[in-house]
Design a protein around this motif. Structure first.
Motif, PDB file in Angstrom:
ATOM      1  N   LEU A   1       0.831  -1.203   0.000  1.00 58.49           N
ATOM      2  CA  LEU A   1       0.000   0.000   0.000  1.00 58.49           C
ATOM      3  C   LEU A   1       0.866   1.254   0.000  1.00 58.49           C
ATOM      4  O   LEU A   1       0.588   2.204  -0.734  1.00 58.49           O
ATOM      5  CB  LEU A   1      -0.923  -0.010   1.224  1.00 58.49           C
ATOM      6  CG  LEU A   1      -1.832   1.207   1.415  1.00 58.49           C
ATOM      7  CD1 LEU A   1      -2.739   1.410   0.204  1.00 58.49           C
ATOM      8  CD2 LEU A   1      -2.664   1.041   2.694  1.00 58.49           C
TER       9      LEU A   1
ATOM     10  N   ARG B   1      -9.105   0.774  -8.380  1.00 53.87           N
ATOM     11  CA  ARG B   1     -10.390   1.128  -8.990  1.00 53.87           C
ATOM     12  C   ARG B   1     -10.429   2.615  -9.342  1.00 53.87           C
ATOM     13  O   ARG B   1     -10.923   2.990 -10.408  1.00 53.87           O
ATOM     14  CB  ARG B   1     -11.534   0.759  -8.050  1.00 53.87           C
ATOM     15  CG  ARG B   1     -12.884   1.215  -8.550  1.00 53.87           C
ATOM     16  CD  ARG B   1     -14.026   0.483  -7.877  1.00 53.87           C
ATOM     17  NE  ARG B   1     -14.178  -0.864  -8.430  1.00 53.87           N
ATOM     18  CZ  ARG B   1     -15.203  -1.661  -8.174  1.00 53.87           C
ATOM     19  NH1 ARG B   1     -16.156  -1.265  -7.359  1.00 53.87           N
ATOM     20  NH2 ARG B   1     -15.287  -2.859  -8.708  1.00 53.87           N
ATOM     21  N   GLU B   2      -9.911   3.459  -8.471  1.00 47.40           N
ATOM     22  CA  GLU B   2      -9.885   4.901  -8.749  1.00 47.40           C
ATOM     23  C   GLU B   2      -9.065   5.210  -9.991  1.00 47.40           C
ATOM     24  O   GLU B   2      -9.351   6.168 -10.719  1.00 47.40           O
ATOM     25  CB  GLU B   2      -9.330   5.660  -7.543  1.00 47.40           C
ATOM     26  CG  GLU B   2     -10.291   5.712  -6.357  1.00 47.40           C
ATOM     27  CD  GLU B   2      -9.684   6.369  -5.136  1.00 47.40           C
ATOM     28  OE1 GLU B   2      -8.445   6.598  -5.119  1.00 47.40           O
ATOM     29  OE2 GLU B   2     -10.440   6.660  -4.183  1.00 47.40           O
ATOM     30  N   ARG B   3      -8.045   4.399 -10.227  1.00 43.23           N
ATOM     31  CA  ARG B   3      -7.209   4.568 -11.422  1.00 43.23           C
ATOM     32  C   ARG B   3      -7.791   3.845 -12.629  1.00 43.23           C
ATOM     33  O   ARG B   3      -7.184   3.829 -13.694  1.00 43.23           O
ATOM     34  CB  ARG B   3      -5.799   4.024 -11.150  1.00 43.23           C
ATOM     35  CG  ARG B   3      -4.963   4.857 -10.187  1.00 43.23           C
ATOM     36  CD  ARG B   3      -3.701   4.105  -9.830  1.00 43.23           C
ATOM     37  NE  ARG B   3      -2.783   4.880  -9.012  1.00 43.23           N
ATOM     38  CZ  ARG B   3      -1.700   5.515  -9.476  1.00 43.23           C
ATOM     39  NH1 ARG B   3      -1.415   5.483 -10.756  1.00 43.23           N
ATOM     40  NH2 ARG B   3      -0.911   6.184  -8.657  1.00 43.23           N
TER      41      ARG B   3
ATOM     42  N   LEU C   1       2.474   1.772  -3.513  1.00 46.86           N
ATOM     43  CA  LEU C   1       1.601   1.531  -4.660  1.00 46.86           C
ATOM     44  C   LEU C   1       1.746   2.594  -5.743  1.00 46.86           C
ATOM     45  O   LEU C   1       1.889   2.258  -6.920  1.00 46.86           O
ATOM     46  CB  LEU C   1       0.146   1.438  -4.198  1.00 46.86           C
ATOM     47  CG  LEU C   1      -0.861   0.979  -5.258  1.00 46.86           C
ATOM     48  CD1 LEU C   1      -0.525  -0.408  -5.769  1.00 46.86           C
ATOM     49  CD2 LEU C   1      -2.283   0.993  -4.690  1.00 46.86           C
ATOM     50  N   ASP C   2       1.700   3.849  -5.374  1.00 41.16           N
ATOM     51  CA  ASP C   2       1.812   4.921  -6.372  1.00 41.16           C
ATOM     52  C   ASP C   2       3.100   4.801  -7.161  1.00 41.16           C
ATOM     53  O   ASP C   2       3.114   4.912  -8.390  1.00 41.16           O
ATOM     54  CB  ASP C   2       1.746   6.299  -5.697  1.00 41.16           C
ATOM     55  CG  ASP C   2       0.325   6.689  -5.335  1.00 41.16           C
ATOM     56  OD1 ASP C   2      -0.621   6.083  -5.876  1.00 41.16           O
ATOM     57  OD2 ASP C   2       0.158   7.590  -4.495  1.00 41.16           O
TER      58      ASP C   2
ATOM     59  N   GLU D   1      -7.800  -1.085   0.692  1.00 38.85           N
ATOM     60  CA  GLU D   1      -7.362   0.245   0.240  1.00 38.85           C
ATOM     61  C   GLU D   1      -6.561   0.150  -1.060  1.00 38.85           C
ATOM     62  O   GLU D   1      -6.666   1.022  -1.932  1.00 38.85           O
ATOM     63  CB  GLU D   1      -6.524   0.915   1.322  1.00 38.85           C
ATOM     64  CG  GLU D   1      -6.041   2.315   0.972  1.00 38.85           C
ATOM     65  CD  GLU D   1      -7.159   3.288   0.620  1.00 38.85           C
ATOM     66  OE1 GLU D   1      -6.925   4.183  -0.223  1.00 38.85           O
ATOM     67  OE2 GLU D   1      -8.268   3.158   1.183  1.00 38.85           O
ATOM     68  N   ILE D   2      -5.780  -0.908  -1.210  1.00 40.72           N
ATOM     69  CA  ILE D   2      -5.057  -1.132  -2.470  1.00 40.72           C
ATOM     70  C   ILE D   2      -6.054  -1.261  -3.625  1.00 40.72           C
ATOM     71  O   ILE D   2      -5.890  -0.649  -4.681  1.00 40.72           O
ATOM     72  CB  ILE D   2      -4.176  -2.395  -2.369  1.00 40.72           C
ATOM     73  CG1 ILE D   2      -3.001  -2.147  -1.421  1.00 40.72           C
ATOM     74  CG2 ILE D   2      -3.672  -2.829  -3.753  1.00 40.72           C
ATOM     75  CD1 ILE D   2      -2.283  -3.417  -0.984  1.00 40.72           C
TER      76      ILE D   2
ATOM     77  N   VAL E   1      -9.157  -0.187  -3.699  1.00 42.75           N
ATOM     78  CA  VAL E   1      -9.821   1.100  -3.890  1.00 42.75           C
ATOM     79  C   VAL E   1      -8.988   1.986  -4.810  1.00 42.75           C
ATOM     80  O   VAL E   1      -9.507   2.612  -5.749  1.00 42.75           O
ATOM     81  CB  VAL E   1     -10.047   1.815  -2.537  1.00 42.75           C
ATOM     82  CG1 VAL E   1     -10.406   3.287  -2.750  1.00 42.75           C
ATOM     83  CG2 VAL E   1     -11.152   1.128  -1.752  1.00 42.75           C
ATOM     84  N   GLN E   2      -7.689   2.031  -4.556  1.00 44.97           N
ATOM     85  CA  GLN E   2      -6.818   2.888  -5.371  1.00 44.97           C
ATOM     86  C   GLN E   2      -6.712   2.387  -6.808  1.00 44.97           C
ATOM     87  O   GLN E   2      -6.649   3.178  -7.753  1.00 44.97           O
ATOM     88  CB  GLN E   2      -5.449   2.998  -4.719  1.00 44.97           C
ATOM     89  CG  GLN E   2      -5.469   3.762  -3.405  1.00 44.97           C
ATOM     90  CD  GLN E   2      -4.093   4.119  -2.901  1.00 44.97           C
ATOM     91  OE1 GLN E   2      -3.157   4.314  -3.683  1.00 44.97           O
ATOM     92  NE2 GLN E   2      -3.941   4.213  -1.582  1.00 44.97           N
TER      93      GLN E   2
END
Length: 200
Positions: free
Chosen positions: A69, A113-115, A72-73, A107-108, A110-111
């Motif tokens: 997490l 999916r947001e991308r 991740l970015d 949370e991983i 979620v991120q």
């Protein structure tokens, strides 16, 4: 003509599909030459099936769900068309609270999916020595998250590898060359189905 023949095996995509494997030493290929790691072997198998894919090895040995997490970015960089998420084994081996592991993996996802990065989840089982109570809390994490996000789930990444000596390295934890090939053979049908659904 060749394109038409390939189209019989897999969808013809407009561009190479970039898939990043987010994971730990199990996907990073600890103890193996780089060309025997899971992402490389899976890429070869998919290409043989006619899929135009590039699979990036985003595995880091020793990583936990919190570690993935946190990075991740940076790991996603310029992004990807899809991701395979294999994480949590080190959380389990260290006896981390399953609720915390679930929260991190959630949370991983979620991120991702947001991308707008679709994902396939690879699950993990608890080691027997941790006891039934821990297993009952840890193992459902993956099924619950797959259901929450409508994502494909490969229930146990080490299916046919854990406890099978020829498919493991001498440490008894990581897949050998034969083990990686066994994992790829097991996860390949699900991955093919998933990729076909992602095709435009």
């Amino acid at each position: 003509m060749i394109g038409s023949l390939l189209g019989l095996a897999a969808p013809v995509l407009a561009k190479t599909t970039k898939i990043i494997v987010l994971g730990d030493s199990l996907t990073a290929g600890l103890g193996l030459p780089a060309d025997q790691a899971f992402p490389v072997v899976l890429q070869k198998a998919l290409r043989e099936k006619g899929f135009d894919v590039e699979i990036v090895n985003g595995g880091v040995s020793g990583d936990t769900s919190a570690g993935l997490l946190a990075r991740l970015d940076w790991t996603l960089g310029d992004g990807a068309d899809a991701a395979i998420v294999e994480i949590g084994a080190n959380d389990m081996l260290r006896g981390f609270e399953p609720a915390g592991t679930k929260k991190n993996i959630d949370e991983i996802l979620v991120q991702l999916r947001e991308r707008k990065i679709p994902f396939l989840i690879a699950g993990m089982r608890a080691a027997p020595n941790l006891g039934g109570t821990y297993a009952a809390q840890f193992e459902p994490i993956y099924q619950q998250l797959a259901a929450k996000y409508g994502a494909p789930l490969y229930p146990f990444f080490l299916e046919g590898v854990a406890g099978v000596a020829p498919n493991q390295l001498p440490d008894g934890l990581h897949p050998s060359k034969a083990g990686v090939e066994h994992i790829v053979a097991g996860i390949l049908p699900l991955t093919e189905t998933w990729l076909k659904k992602l095709a435009p």
